[in-house]
Design a protein around this motif. Structure first.
Motif, PDB file in Angstrom:
ATOM      1  N   MET A 152     -18.543 -40.550 -31.350  1.00 30.38           N
ATOM      2  CA  MET A 152     -19.346 -40.801 -32.552  1.00 30.38           C
ATOM      3  C   MET A 152     -20.110 -39.542 -32.942  1.00 30.38           C
ATOM      4  N   PRO A 153     -20.014 -39.144 -34.206  1.00 27.81           N
ATOM      5  CA  PRO A 153     -20.775 -37.961 -34.629  1.00 27.81           C
ATOM      6  C   PRO A 153     -22.272 -38.243 -34.672  1.00 27.81           C
ATOM      7  N   ILE A 154     -23.031 -37.216 -34.494  1.00 29.31           N
ATOM      8  CA  ILE A 154     -24.477 -37.320 -34.667  1.00 29.31           C
ATOM      9  C   ILE A 154     -24.771 -37.026 -36.128  1.00 29.31           C
ATOM     10  N   VAL A 155     -25.299 -37.998 -36.818  1.00 31.04           N
ATOM     11  CA  VAL A 155     -25.588 -37.860 -38.246  1.00 31.04           C
ATOM     12  C   VAL A 155     -27.093 -37.749 -38.428  1.00 31.04           C
ATOM     13  N   VAL A 156     -27.519 -36.651 -39.039  1.00 29.36           N
ATOM     14  CA  VAL A 156     -28.932 -36.467 -39.367  1.00 29.36           C
ATOM     15  C   VAL A 156     -28.997 -36.416 -40.888  1.00 29.36           C
ATOM     16  N   ALA A 157     -29.588 -37.433 -41.481  1.00 26.88           N
ATOM     17  CA  ALA A 157     -29.461 -37.593 -42.935  1.00 26.88           C
ATOM     18  C   ALA A 157     -30.792 -37.666 -43.663  1.00 26.88           C
ATOM     19  N   GLY A 158     -31.885 -37.345 -42.987  1.00 27.72           N
ATOM     20  CA  GLY A 158     -33.173 -37.361 -43.662  1.00 27.72           C
ATOM     21  C   GLY A 158     -33.310 -36.220 -44.658  1.00 27.72           C
ATOM     22  N   GLU A 159     -34.415 -36.183 -45.352  1.00 29.03           N
ATOM     23  CA  GLU A 159     -34.635 -35.138 -46.364  1.00 29.03           C
ATOM     24  C   GLU A 159     -34.585 -33.750 -45.747  1.00 29.03           C
ATOM     25  N   GLU A 160     -35.157 -33.616 -44.544  1.00 30.95           N
ATOM     26  CA  GLU A 160     -35.154 -32.306 -43.880  1.00 30.95           C
ATOM     27  C   GLU A 160     -33.716 -31.852 -43.627  1.00 30.95           C
ATOM     28  N   ALA A 161     -32.913 -32.759 -43.084  1.00 30.29           N
ATOM     29  CA  ALA A 161     -31.532 -32.414 -42.755  1.00 30.29           C
ATOM     30  C   ALA A 161     -30.713 -32.106 -44.005  1.00 30.29           C
ATOM     31  N   ILE A 162     -30.960 -32.821 -45.067  1.00 27.61           N
ATOM     32  CA  ILE A 162     -30.231 -32.557 -46.316  1.00 27.61           C
ATOM     33  C   ILE A 162     -30.507 -31.136 -46.792  1.00 27.61           C
ATOM     34  N   ARG A 163     -31.773 -30.729 -46.724  1.00 26.45           N
ATOM     35  CA  ARG A 163     -32.119 -29.361 -47.146  1.00 26.45           C
ATOM     36  C   ARG A 163     -31.512 -28.326 -46.209  1.00 26.45           C
ATOM     37  N   VAL A 164     -31.560 -28.590 -44.890  1.00 24.49           N
ATOM     38  CA  VAL A 164     -31.012 -27.642 -43.913  1.00 24.49           C
ATOM     39  C   VAL A 164     -29.501 -27.533 -44.068  1.00 24.49           C
ATOM     40  N   GLY A 165     -28.814 -28.678 -44.179  1.00 26.38           N
ATOM     41  CA  GLY A 165     -27.368 -28.660 -44.329  1.00 26.38           C
ATOM     42  C   GLY A 165     -26.920 -27.906 -45.566  1.00 26.38           C
ATOM     43  N   SER A 166     -27.660 -28.069 -46.649  1.00 28.87           N
ATOM     44  CA  SER A 166     -27.334 -27.352 -47.878  1.00 28.87           C
ATOM     45  C   SER A 166     -27.449 -25.848 -47.694  1.00 28.87           C
ATOM     46  N   ARG A 167     -28.500 -25.414 -47.009  1.00 22.14           N
ATOM     47  CA  ARG A 167     -28.686 -23.982 -46.771  1.00 22.14           C
ATOM     48  C   ARG A 167     -27.634 -23.440 -45.799  1.00 22.14           C
ATOM     49  N   MET A 168     -27.233 -24.242 -44.821  1.00 20.90           N
ATOM     50  CA  MET A 168     -26.198 -23.812 -43.876  1.00 20.90           C
ATOM     51  C   MET A 168     -24.867 -23.606 -44.585  1.00 20.90           C
ATOM     52  N   GLN A 169     -24.567 -24.485 -45.538  1.00 15.73           N
ATOM     53  CA  GLN A 169     -23.324 -24.342 -46.290  1.00 15.73           C
ATOM     54  C   GLN A 169     -23.358 -23.130 -47.217  1.00 15.73           C
ATOM     55  N   ALA A 170     -24.509 -22.860 -47.777  1.00 15.33           N
ATOM     56  CA  ALA A 170     -24.633 -21.778 -48.755  1.00 15.33           C
ATOM     57  C   ALA A 170     -24.722 -20.406 -48.107  1.00 15.33           C
ATOM     58  N   ASN A 171     -25.197 -20.347 -46.861  1.00 16.32           N
ATOM     59  CA  ASN A 171     -25.447 -19.054 -46.219  1.00 16.32           C
ATOM     60  C   ASN A 171     -24.976 -19.128 -44.766  1.00 16.32           C
ATOM     61  N   GLN A 172     -23.896 -18.423 -44.463  1.00 19.84           N
ATOM     62  CA  GLN A 172     -23.327 -18.477 -43.110  1.00 19.84           C
ATOM     63  C   GLN A 172     -24.305 -17.964 -42.059  1.00 19.84           C
ATOM     64  N   ASP A 173     -25.120 -16.986 -42.412  1.00 14.87           N
ATOM     65  CA  ASP A 173     -26.091 -16.445 -41.456  1.00 14.87           C
ATOM     66  C   ASP A 173     -27.083 -17.532 -41.035  1.00 14.87           C
ATOM     67  N   ILE A 174     -27.526 -18.317 -41.987  1.00 15.48           N
ATOM     68  CA  ILE A 174     -28.433 -19.423 -41.662  1.00 15.48           C
ATOM     69  C   ILE A 174     -27.701 -20.453 -40.809  1.00 15.48           C
ATOM     70  N   GLY A 175     -26.446 -20.715 -41.136  1.00 15.72           N
ATOM     71  CA  GLY A 175     -25.648 -21.636 -40.329  1.00 15.72           C
ATOM     72  C   GLY A 175     -25.543 -21.174 -38.885  1.00 15.72           C
ATOM     73  N   ASN A 176     -25.268 -19.884 -38.683  1.00 19.04           N
ATOM     74  CA  ASN A 176     -25.179 -19.338 -37.325  1.00 19.04           C
ATOM     75  C   ASN A 176     -26.504 -19.472 -36.587  1.00 19.04           C
ATOM     76  N   ASP A 177     -27.596 -19.224 -37.295  1.00 21.13           N
ATOM     77  CA  ASP A 177     -28.915 -19.325 -36.673  1.00 21.13           C
ATOM     78  C   ASP A 177     -29.230 -20.753 -36.246  1.00 21.13           C
ATOM     79  N   VAL A 178     -28.964 -21.707 -37.132  1.00 16.30           N
ATOM     80  CA  VAL A 178     -29.279 -23.105 -36.831  1.00 16.30           C
ATOM     81  C   VAL A 178     -28.438 -23.588 -35.648  1.00 16.30           C
ATOM     82  N   ILE A 179     -27.164 -23.235 -35.635  1.00 12.54           N
ATOM     83  CA  ILE A 179     -26.317 -23.640 -34.511  1.00 12.54           C
ATOM     84  C   ILE A 179     -26.799 -23.000 -33.215  1.00 12.54           C
ATOM     85  N   PHE A 180     -27.192 -21.736 -33.265  1.00 10.93           N
ATOM     86  CA  PHE A 180     -27.754 -21.092 -32.070  1.00 10.93           C
ATOM     87  C   PHE A 180     -28.976 -21.859 -31.571  1.00 10.93           C
TER      88      PHE A 180
END
Length: 201
Positions: free
Chosen positions: A1-29
């Motif tokens: 089962m995937p871990i789904v984080v769907a609150g307002e915070e996660a929506i904003r973070v996910g959007s930034r991760m998709q738009a900027n790979q550097d932010i995506g790498n940082d969040v995953i780290f």
């Protein structure tokens, strides 16, 4: 089962991760480091230490400006902690952060670190690791020598990736075989670097 984080915070973070790979790498780290701290407390500092040794651009400003506002830092912290709290320690991690989705393998990520920072979803065992664990490499003084000479913070043409990787492996060997002769080792290491094109040094 995937871990789904769907609150307002996660929506904003996910959007930034998709738009900027550097932010995506940082969040995953941050997710990997936080999960490792929970699941393997005695190894909690290995990922951050290696990030410093390899001079990774973790949470660094982009283009001279701070891309992490106070609000975004808050959203990331909340999201990372929520994922680490819910994730299992011993299996791959399927994630959905707002509109962003990924499948991560925390153990593979650690084995391939620091290279896996730049490609967290398609990691291979690091050729630079020479079969050593992350814990062993962090404790090895030659690791600092290698990344002092060829850090991972600089942007180079893709053609340089293999050359720099092979040079790091060679520097590891020189450091271990000639470590008792600093002047000789330093000269040998410099020749390895000088043998690369200037754009890759």
């Amino acid at each position: 089962m995937p871990i789904v984080v769907a609150g307002e915070e996660a929506i904003r973070v996910g959007s930034r991760m998709q738009a900027n790979q550097d932010i995506g790498n940082d969040v995953i780290f941050l997710i990997m480091a936080t999960l490792r701290r929970r699941c393997h407390p005695t190894l909690a500092h290995d990922l951050p230490r290696m990030a410093v040794i390899a001079r990774l651009p973790v949470l660094s400003p982009g283009d001279g400006t701070d891309r992490y506002s106070e609000d975004l830092r808050h959203d990331i912290t909340f999201t990372v902690n929520e994922i680490a709290r819910r994730a299992a320690c011993s299996q791959p991690l399927a994630l959905r952060i707002g509109s962003y989705s990924s499948v991560l393998d925390p153990e593979a990520y650690a084995r391939a670190f620091p290279e896996s920072y730049f490609s967290p979803t398609s990691v291979e065992t690091s050729k630079e690791a020479q079969g050593a664990s992350l814990e062993q490499r962090v404790a090895d003084s030659c690791t600092a020598v290698v990344y002092a000479k060829l850090p991972l913070d600089n942007v180079h043409a893709w053609q340089c990736a293999a050359l720099r990787r092979n040079a790091r492996v060679a520097i590891f060997r020189v450091c271990h075989t000639e470590g008792t002769l600093p002047a000789q080792a330093a000269s040998h290491i410099q020749r390895l670097i000088d043998a690369m094109p200037l754009t890759c040094q």
